[in-house]
Design a protein around this motif. Structure first.
Motif, PDB file in Angstrom:
ATOM      1  N   GLY A 172       0.771  -1.228   0.000  1.00  0.00           N
ATOM      2  CA  GLY A 172       0.000   0.000   0.000  1.00  0.00           C
ATOM      3  C   GLY A 172       0.804   1.281   0.000  1.00  0.00           C
ATOM      4  O   GLY A 172       0.223   2.370  -0.042  1.00  0.00           O
ATOM      5  N   TRP A 173       2.128   1.191   0.042  1.00  0.00           N
ATOM      6  CA  TRP A 173       2.949   2.391   0.021  1.00  0.00           C
ATOM      7  C   TRP A 173       3.019   2.960  -1.396  1.00  0.00           C
ATOM      8  O   TRP A 173       2.983   2.224  -2.387  1.00  0.00           O
ATOM      9  CB  TRP A 173       4.368   2.080   0.501  1.00  0.00           C
ATOM     10  CG  TRP A 173       4.472   1.684   1.945  1.00  0.00           C
ATOM     11  CD1 TRP A 173       4.170   0.468   2.482  1.00  0.00           C
ATOM     12  CD2 TRP A 173       4.920   2.499   3.026  1.00  0.00           C
ATOM     13  NE1 TRP A 173       4.392   0.466   3.837  1.00  0.00           N
ATOM     14  CE2 TRP A 173       4.850   1.698   4.199  1.00  0.00           C
ATOM     15  CE3 TRP A 173       5.368   3.810   3.131  1.00  0.00           C
ATOM     16  CZ2 TRP A 173       5.220   2.189   5.449  1.00  0.00           C
ATOM     17  CZ3 TRP A 173       5.738   4.294   4.378  1.00  0.00           C
ATOM     18  CH2 TRP A 173       5.660   3.487   5.519  1.00  0.00           C
ATOM     19  N   ARG A 174       3.169   4.267  -1.483  1.00  0.00           N
ATOM     20  CA  ARG A 174       3.535   4.926  -2.733  1.00  0.00           C
ATOM     21  C   ARG A 174       5.019   5.252  -2.642  1.00  0.00           C
ATOM     22  O   ARG A 174       5.457   5.880  -1.678  1.00  0.00           O
ATOM     23  CB  ARG A 174       2.699   6.186  -2.967  1.00  0.00           C
ATOM     24  CG  ARG A 174       1.194   5.916  -3.027  1.00  0.00           C
ATOM     25  CD  ARG A 174       0.454   7.006  -3.771  1.00  0.00           C
ATOM     26  NE  ARG A 174       0.787   7.002  -5.190  1.00  0.00           N
ATOM     27  CZ  ARG A 174       0.148   6.263  -6.099  1.00  0.00           C
ATOM     28  NH1 ARG A 174      -0.835   5.459  -5.734  1.00  0.00           N
ATOM     29  NH2 ARG A 174       0.496   6.335  -7.372  1.00  0.00           N
ATOM     30  N   VAL A 175       5.788   4.836  -3.646  1.00  0.00           N
ATOM     31  CA  VAL A 175       7.239   4.789  -3.528  1.00  0.00           C
ATOM     32  C   VAL A 175       7.911   5.577  -4.643  1.00  0.00           C
ATOM     33  O   VAL A 175       7.517   5.483  -5.815  1.00  0.00           O
ATOM     34  CB  VAL A 175       7.737   3.323  -3.574  1.00  0.00           C
ATOM     35  CG1 VAL A 175       9.240   3.258  -3.312  1.00  0.00           C
ATOM     36  CG2 VAL A 175       6.983   2.453  -2.566  1.00  0.00           C
ATOM     37  N   VAL A 176       8.939   6.334  -4.275  1.00  0.00           N
ATOM     38  CA  VAL A 176       9.910   6.862  -5.227  1.00  0.00           C
ATOM     39  C   VAL A 176      11.161   6.008  -5.070  1.00  0.00           C
ATOM     40  O   VAL A 176      11.734   5.932  -3.982  1.00  0.00           O
ATOM     41  CB  VAL A 176      10.223   8.344  -4.972  1.00  0.00           C
ATOM     42  CG1 VAL A 176      11.355   8.804  -5.885  1.00  0.00           C
ATOM     43  CG2 VAL A 176       8.983   9.205  -5.189  1.00  0.00           C
ATOM     44  N   ALA A 177      11.557   5.332  -6.142  1.00  0.00           N
ATOM     45  CA  ALA A 177      12.706   4.420  -6.117  1.00  0.00           C
ATOM     46  C   ALA A 177      13.831   5.017  -6.952  1.00  0.00           C
ATOM     47  O   ALA A 177      13.633   5.351  -8.123  1.00  0.00           O
ATOM     48  CB  ALA A 177      12.310   3.050  -6.654  1.00  0.00           C
ATOM     49  N   VAL A 178      15.008   5.131  -6.349  1.00  0.00           N
ATOM     50  CA  VAL A 178      16.116   5.862  -6.948  1.00  0.00           C
ATOM     51  C   VAL A 178      17.329   4.959  -7.090  1.00  0.00           C
ATOM     52  O   VAL A 178      17.701   4.241  -6.152  1.00  0.00           O
ATOM     53  CB  VAL A 178      16.495   7.075  -6.066  1.00  0.00           C
ATOM     54  CG1 VAL A 178      17.736   7.769  -6.598  1.00  0.00           C
ATOM     55  CG2 VAL A 178      15.331   8.050  -5.974  1.00  0.00           C
ATOM     56  N   ASP A 179      17.957   5.001  -8.260  1.00  0.00           N
ATOM     57  CA  ASP A 179      19.215   4.276  -8.449  1.00  0.00           C
ATOM     58  C   ASP A 179      20.069   5.014  -9.464  1.00  0.00           C
ATOM     59  O   ASP A 179      19.556   5.809 -10.260  1.00  0.00           O
ATOM     60  CB  ASP A 179      18.963   2.834  -8.905  1.00  0.00           C
ATOM     61  CG  ASP A 179      20.140   1.923  -8.594  1.00  0.00           C
ATOM     62  OD1 ASP A 179      20.175   1.362  -7.480  1.00  0.00           O
ATOM     63  OD2 ASP A 179      21.046   1.796  -9.433  1.00  0.00           O
TER      64      ASP A 179
END
Length: 208
Positions: A59-66
């Protein structure tokens, strides 16, 4: 400059095989976050997206960075296949040069080690600024080299105790409190298939 070399290194690493990591969430993230109400999360050094997808599935809203575009493309494809592509914003950043915008309920940084020069303290300070009031900053490091390696094998990376990592951040006590600082062991399997244990440094800080 070191940062282009780092990007090239990780692009080449991810291009070596179709998959580098297991696709599962890191065990310390699962331990620390499973009982939390979902909100917004920032995942730093997201790799192939195991942590980001685990969060999104809950249920999380995520910003994923790499730093590696190859890893981000791979993760985005897997996220669609797992039905959470609309809950994750994948962004390419060299964290030595840029940082995503926004404030988050959780900022997750798992094993943000580097064989290239990397100002981890500066990155973690930026991570702390991205935590909204009442939110959490989770930093997990290796506490020691892999148990199957030693300095005799050319492993010279420094592993900083969690208390020193926290002290270097110099966060105001009026604004931050430690929720957990520990060095637990976990069971691993060596490349030769032998059982072993490896220590983690776990830092969980709450913004008041």
């Amino acid at each position: 400059m070191s940062t282009p070399d780092a990007k090239q290194h990780w692009e080449e690493r991810y291009s070596e095989r179709n998959r580098i990591w297991s696709g599962r969430a890191n065990v310390r993230l699962v331990e620390m976050v499973s009982n939390l109400e979902p909100g917004t999360a920032l995942d730093l050094g997201s790799g192939e997206g195991g942590d980001a997808m685990w969060l999104a599935e809950r249920g999380w809203r995520v910003v994923a960075v790499d730093i590696a575009e190859t890893a981000l493309r791979r993760a985005a494809t897997d996220a669609v296949a797992r039905g959470v592509g609309d809950r994750i914003d994948f962004q390419q950043h060299d964290l030595s040069e840029s940082f995503p915008d926004g404030e988050f309920d959780l900022v997750n940084a798992q094993f943000l080690h580097s064989t290239f020069p990397l100002d981890r303290t500066a990155i973690f300070r930026s991570a702390a600024r991205a935590v909204r009031a009442g939110g959490l900053l989770l930093i997990v490091d290796h506490g020691t080299p892999p148990p199957w390696l030693s300095e005799l094998h050319g492993h010279h990376q420094t592993f900083t105790p969690p208390e020193e990592v926290v002290a270097a951040l110099n966060l105001p006590e009026s604004e931050w409190e430690p929720a957990k600082i520990s060095t637990p062991m976990r069971d691993v399997t060596t490349p030769d298939g032998e059982p072993a244990q490896w220590s983690d440094n776990v830092i969980l800080l709450r913004r008041r």
